[in-house]
Design an enzyme around this catalytic site. Sequence first.
Site, mmCIF file in Angstrom:
data_model
loop_
_atom_site.group_PDB
_atom_site.id
_atom_site.type_symbol
_atom_site.label_atom_id
_atom_site.label_comp_id
_atom_site.label_asym_id
_atom_site.label_seq_id
_atom_site.Cartn_x
_atom_site.Cartn_y
_atom_site.Cartn_z
ATOM 1 N N ILE A 70 5.603 -3.301 -7.578
ATOM 2 C CA ILE A 70 4.829 -2.076 -7.807
ATOM 3 C C ILE A 70 5.424 -0.969 -6.934
ATOM 4 O O ILE A 70 5.280 -0.998 -5.710
ATOM 5 C CB ILE A 70 3.340 -2.277 -7.466
ATOM 6 C CG1 ILE A 70 2.755 -3.467 -8.246
ATOM 7 C CG2 ILE A 70 2.548 -0.995 -7.742
ATOM 8 C CD1 ILE A 70 1.359 -3.890 -7.801
ATOM 9 N N ARG A 71 6.132 -0.048 -7.564
ATOM 10 C CA ARG A 71 6.825 1.011 -6.816
ATOM 11 C C ARG A 71 7.508 0.421 -5.577
ATOM 12 O O ARG A 71 7.354 0.894 -4.452
ATOM 13 C CB ARG A 71 5.866 2.147 -6.436
ATOM 14 C CG ARG A 71 5.335 2.885 -7.652
ATOM 15 C CD ARG A 71 4.419 4.030 -7.278
ATOM 16 N NE ARG A 71 3.228 3.574 -6.583
ATOM 17 C CZ ARG A 71 2.192 2.988 -7.166
ATOM 18 N NH1 ARG A 71 2.200 2.782 -8.486
ATOM 19 N NH2 ARG A 71 1.157 2.594 -6.481
ATOM 20 N N ARG A 80 12.943 3.220 -0.376
ATOM 21 C CA ARG A 80 11.593 3.250 -0.965
ATOM 22 C C ARG A 80 11.674 3.545 -2.461
ATOM 23 O O ARG A 80 12.572 4.247 -2.903
ATOM 24 C CB ARG A 80 10.746 4.337 -0.298
ATOM 25 C CG ARG A 80 10.343 4.017 1.108
ATOM 26 C CD ARG A 80 9.503 5.145 1.682
ATOM 27 N NE ARG A 80 8.216 5.262 1.015
ATOM 28 C CZ ARG A 80 7.362 6.258 1.231
ATOM 29 N NH1 ARG A 80 7.648 7.206 2.080
ATOM 30 N NH2 ARG A 80 6.215 6.285 0.582
ATOM 31 N N HIS A 90 4.828 -8.333 -4.665
ATOM 32 C CA HIS A 90 3.501 -8.882 -4.359
ATOM 33 C C HIS A 90 3.415 -10.251 -5.030
ATOM 34 O O HIS A 90 3.433 -10.331 -6.238
ATOM 35 C CB HIS A 90 2.405 -7.984 -4.942
ATOM 36 C CG HIS A 90 2.464 -6.573 -4.436
ATOM 37 N ND1 HIS A 90 1.658 -6.116 -3.425
ATOM 38 C CD2 HIS A 90 3.238 -5.533 -4.800
ATOM 39 C CE1 HIS A 90 1.922 -4.847 -3.184
ATOM 40 N NE2 HIS A 90 2.884 -4.468 -4.000
ATOM 41 N N GLY A 123 0.872 -1.176 0.000
ATOM 42 C CA GLY A 123 0.000 0.000 0.000
ATOM 43 C C GLY A 123 0.898 1.210 0.000
ATOM 44 O O GLY A 123 1.795 1.313 -0.834
ATOM 45 N N GLU A 124 0.717 2.056 0.956
ATOM 46 C CA GLU A 124 1.548 3.260 1.054
ATOM 47 C C GLU A 124 2.116 3.281 2.472
ATOM 48 O O GLU A 124 1.372 3.381 3.445
ATOM 49 C CB GLU A 124 0.688 4.481 0.736
ATOM 50 C CG GLU A 124 1.441 5.581 0.033
ATOM 51 C CD GLU A 124 2.358 6.325 0.984
ATOM 52 O OE1 GLU A 124 3.544 6.520 0.642
ATOM 53 O OE2 GLU A 124 1.896 6.676 2.081
ATOM 54 N N SER A 125 3.435 3.173 2.567
ATOM 55 C CA SER A 125 4.037 2.947 3.884
ATOM 56 C C SER A 125 3.796 4.103 4.853
ATOM 57 O O SER A 125 3.620 3.887 6.053
ATOM 58 C CB SER A 125 5.535 2.644 3.755
ATOM 59 O OG SER A 125 6.192 3.650 3.031
ATOM 60 N N CYS A 140 6.029 -5.418 0.351
ATOM 61 C CA CYS A 140 6.183 -4.082 -0.252
ATOM 62 C C CYS A 140 6.125 -2.989 0.817
ATOM 63 O O CYS A 140 7.052 -2.894 1.613
ATOM 64 C CB CYS A 140 5.176 -3.901 -1.370
ATOM 65 S SG CYS A 140 5.710 -2.637 -2.540
ATOM 66 N N GLU A 179 0.903 -12.148 -3.784
ATOM 67 C CA GLU A 179 -0.531 -12.387 -3.540
ATOM 68 C C GLU A 179 -1.371 -12.033 -4.768
ATOM 69 O O GLU A 179 -2.549 -12.353 -4.832
ATOM 70 C CB GLU A 179 -1.012 -11.609 -2.299
ATOM 71 C CG GLU A 179 -1.168 -10.099 -2.459
ATOM 72 C CD GLU A 179 0.160 -9.336 -2.400
ATOM 73 O OE1 GLU A 179 1.220 -9.977 -2.307
ATOM 74 O OE2 GLU A 179 0.125 -8.101 -2.481
HETATM 75 N N1 GLN Z 1 5.970 2.816 -2.850
HETATM 76 C C1 GLN Z 1 5.158 2.441 -1.725
HETATM 77 C C2 GLN Z 1 5.726 3.029 -0.438
HETATM 78 O O1 GLN Z 1 6.810 3.513 -0.434
HETATM 79 C C3 GLN Z 1 5.039 0.944 -1.608
HETATM 80 C C4 GLN Z 1 4.289 0.411 -2.796
HETATM 81 C C5 GLN Z 1 3.603 -0.893 -2.557
HETATM 82 O O2 GLN Z 1 3.350 -1.306 -1.420
HETATM 83 N N2 GLN Z 1 3.197 -1.516 -3.624
HETATM 84 O O3 GLN Z 1 5.076 2.997 0.563
#
Ligand code: GLN
Length: 203
Positions: free
Chosen positions: A123-124, A94, A159, A42-44, A74, A161
């Site tokens: 993903i990022r 990150r 990921h 998600g977004e840390s 992630c 999952e």
């Molecule tokens: N780029 C996100 C972060 O720094 C992580 C991306 C992800 O969980 N797919 O939080």
Amino acid sequence: MLALQGDFEAHRRMLQGLGAEASEVRAPHQLEGLDGLVIPGGESTTISKGMARDGLDEAIVGFHASGRPILGSCAGMIVCDREHLGLGDYLCRRNAFGRQLASFEQDLQVEGLGPDPLRAVFIRAPWVERHGPGVEVLAEVERHPVAVRDGNLLAVAFHSELTDDSRLHALFMALASTPASSASRPGVRGEGADGLATLGEES
Ligand code: GLN
């Protein structure tokens, strides 16, 4: 699964597919009675803020200290590092793969999952920038660790999952059924006087 933000639904499908009961954790008391915890992508920053707001940060540190396994994926890998919850003796960079490679898929050889490669979706994604000697690197991309194990913590930059390969979740579930004493890694943390001494190595 920690269900503050991110792709916890996909983890639920994986865990249920393997016969586990999966429940959503949004408050400290919901950790009671669980055998393991998944911290999803998600977004840390959002996940960190949510954990602090709800008192889940301390509760998760206690959960981890009790020897129960955690799978961080992630953003979940990031929030377990030394600069966040401090569950693993590593530091993440990150969005490490940069804009060009923001998202990609790769077949990865992952230690402990057998000879067949795992389809990993990045993903990022972060990578592990530095880690202590007690951290086991399970997989790398371009010589950067993207899957690590530190005692009862399993942390991956990608990921899995989102694929139909459930071997990583099966490994996590196997840790959940291993007695805490054999899942933990004795004698590494606490050796350095400042607690950061084990981070001296560049990976
Ligand atoms: N780029 C996100 C972060 O720094 C992580 C991306 C992800 O969980 N797919 O939080």
